[in-house]
Write an enzyme that holds these catalytic residues in place. Structure first.
Site, mmCIF file in Angstrom:
data_model
loop_
_atom_site.group_PDB
_atom_site.id
_atom_site.type_symbol
_atom_site.label_atom_id
_atom_site.label_comp_id
_atom_site.label_asym_id
_atom_site.label_seq_id
_atom_site.Cartn_x
_atom_site.Cartn_y
_atom_site.Cartn_z
ATOM 1 N N GLY A 148 -5.917 4.007 9.503
ATOM 2 C CA GLY A 148 -6.553 3.867 8.206
ATOM 3 C C GLY A 148 -5.630 4.391 7.132
ATOM 4 O O GLY A 148 -4.594 4.995 7.419
ATOM 5 N N TYR A 149 -6.038 4.180 5.890
ATOM 6 C CA TYR A 149 -5.192 4.513 4.746
ATOM 7 C C TYR A 149 -5.896 5.489 3.813
ATOM 8 O O TYR A 149 -7.004 5.225 3.349
ATOM 9 C CB TYR A 149 -4.799 3.239 3.990
ATOM 10 C CG TYR A 149 -3.855 2.425 4.827
ATOM 11 C CD1 TYR A 149 -2.490 2.603 4.727
ATOM 12 C CD2 TYR A 149 -4.336 1.535 5.780
ATOM 13 C CE1 TYR A 149 -1.620 1.904 5.535
ATOM 14 C CE2 TYR A 149 -3.476 0.831 6.594
ATOM 15 C CZ TYR A 149 -2.119 1.026 6.466
ATOM 16 O OH TYR A 149 -1.261 0.344 7.278
ATOM 17 N N LEU A 150 -5.238 6.611 3.568
ATOM 18 C CA LEU A 150 -5.713 7.574 2.579
ATOM 19 C C LEU A 150 -5.320 7.105 1.187
ATOM 20 O O LEU A 150 -5.968 7.447 0.207
ATOM 21 C CB LEU A 150 -5.142 8.959 2.872
ATOM 22 C CG LEU A 150 -5.600 9.563 4.198
ATOM 23 C CD1 LEU A 150 -4.783 10.801 4.543
ATOM 24 C CD2 LEU A 150 -7.086 9.897 4.150
#
Length: 153
Positions: A26-28
């Site tokens: 996932g991407y912060l």
């Protein structure tokens, strides 16, 4: 400074040799100028920061982190998670990484090769299709926002 030089291609034939590892990421941050990714691959995890891609090259900083921390960070990510199997395939003295996507990106299969220089020669496997290196739609961070299932066919 970490540098990544990478080329991406679609996969059009049978590639399934070598070994595969389940990935969840996932991407912060999905800002195109700087992405911050959390990834669990098998029983290991990493936090990765990448700069904007310039043709085939970008800055990349990757740090191994505890899997428990990665699981907690995945809950903080912007958008849905990317799930896939990554295949590691030796071909003509190079290692190809082939991502077979799952979920909303099912049906998409992309091969990547990391190079030491932009002009490094390499032999293409017979299952390799069109090059998509410059097409941002194929970036994992873009697949979060616009998954493959939503692309016009």
């Amino acid at each position: 400074m970490g540098i990544e030089i990478e080329r991406k291609f679609l996969v059009v034939g049978d590639f399934r040799t070598g070994r595969s590892v389940p990935f969840k990421q996932g991407y912060l941050s999905r800002d195109p100028a700087r992405t911050v990714r959390v990834r669990i691959a098998g029983d290991q995890a990493w936090l990765t920061v990448k700069s904007l891609t310039n043709d085939t090259t970008r800055q990349e900083y990757e740090y191994e982190i505890p899997v428990g921390d990665a699981e907690e960070m995945l809950a903080l990510c912007d958008g849905p998670l990317i799930e896939k199997y990554r295949w590691f395939i030796d071909f003509a003295g190079m290692v190809w990484e082939v991502d077979e996507f799952l979920g909303d990106n099912s049906g998409l299969i992309v091969a990547e090769i990391e190079l030491d220089s932009d002009d490094q020669p390499f032999e293409k496997p017979p299952w390799l299709g069109e090059e998509v290196t410059g097409d941002r739609r194929y970036h994992n961070s873009s697949l979060v926002k616009t998954p493959f299932k939503d692309w016009p066919q």
